[in-house]
Design a protein around this motif. Sequence first.
Motif, short mmCIF file in Angstrom:
data_model
loop_
_atom_site.label_atom_id
_atom_site.label_comp_id
_atom_site.label_asym_id
_atom_site.label_seq_id
_atom_site.Cartn_x
_atom_site.Cartn_y
_atom_site.Cartn_z
N HIS A 1 3.26 17.03 4.93
CA HIS A 1 3.26 15.66 5.45
C HIS A 1 2.52 14.71 4.50
O HIS A 1 2.94 13.57 4.30
CB HIS A 1 2.62 15.62 6.83
CG HIS A 1 2.44 14.24 7.39
ND1 HIS A 1 3.50 13.48 7.84
CD2 HIS A 1 1.33 13.47 7.54
CE1 HIS A 1 3.06 12.31 8.25
NE2 HIS A 1 1.75 12.27 8.08
N SER B 1 2.44 14.85 1.41
CA SER B 1 3.30 14.58 0.25
C SER B 1 4.43 13.61 0.58
O SER B 1 4.91 12.89 -0.30
CB SER B 1 3.92 15.89 -0.27
OG SER B 1 2.93 16.72 -0.80
N THR B 2 4.85 13.59 1.83
CA THR B 2 6.00 12.76 2.19
C THR B 2 5.61 11.43 2.82
O THR B 2 6.40 10.49 2.81
CB THR B 2 6.91 13.51 3.17
OG1 THR B 2 6.16 13.90 4.33
CG2 THR B 2 7.48 14.78 2.51
N LYS C 1 4.04 7.89 3.05
CA LYS C 1 3.77 6.83 2.08
C LYS C 1 3.05 5.68 2.78
O LYS C 1 3.27 5.42 3.94
CB LYS C 1 5.08 6.31 1.45
CG LYS C 1 5.87 7.39 0.74
CD LYS C 1 5.11 7.98 -0.44
CE LYS C 1 5.97 9.03 -1.15
NZ LYS C 1 5.25 9.70 -2.22
#
Length: 218
Positions: free
Chosen positions: A213, A215-216, A218
Amino acid sequence: MSDIEQARRPMRRDARASHDKLIAAAQREFAAHGADASLEGIARGAEVSIGTLYRHFPTRLDLLMAAFTPRLQEFLEGAEKALKIADPWEGFVFYLENMFAMQVGDRGFNDFLSRRFTDNARTERVHDQMCQQIEDVLARTQESGEVRADIALADIINLIWSLGRIIEATGATAPQAWRRYLHLMLDAYRAERAHPLPEPPMTSDQLYHAMVHLSTAK
C-alpha cells in the motif's frame, strides 16, 4: 550472483558515461526526494534526455535497484555482522542502529526499506532477504531471553515506518534525535519490561499488503 549485484555488461565509453551519470543523479534525487523522485529531474541532473534514461533503465525499479545496490550491499553485510556479535542483545542493537544510521539523509533508502514493489522480482527477493535477516537477529535475541517473546517482524517494520518519519522531520535540525527514540523502543522490547499487549502483531499477509500500500498510495 546476488540480486543486488548486477554484472556490468561491456558498453561503449559514451554509453558507460551516461549510465554512470544517471546512477549518480538518481542517488542524489532519491536521497533528497524519496523513491518517487522525478525521473525527468534525474535525467536533467545527469545531463541526458529522458529517452536515454529509459534506454538504460526501462523502469523506475530498474533505476532504484541500480542506485541502491551499494547501500543495500552495505546494509545486508551489516546484518551478517550483527549475527556474528557474541552477545545477542548487542547484535540486535547494532543491527537497528546500523539500519537507521544508513537512512539519515536518504529518503529513498528509507522508502525502499519501508515498501514492497510487487512488479519487480529482484526487489522482492531483496526484501525477502532483509525480512529473513530481521527474523534471524530477533529470534537469536529472543532465545537468549533478552527480548520479549511477542515481538515480531511486523513490529520491527513498524519501527522502520515510525523512525523514518522522525529522521525526515529532524534531519536538518537534530540529525541524531532518532537515536533517542530508538533506545526508548529498545527499552520497551526488553523481556523484563514485558506486559500484555492489547493487540497481536500484524500477520505476514497484513504486513505485506501494508508495505505494498505504501508503494501504491500517492
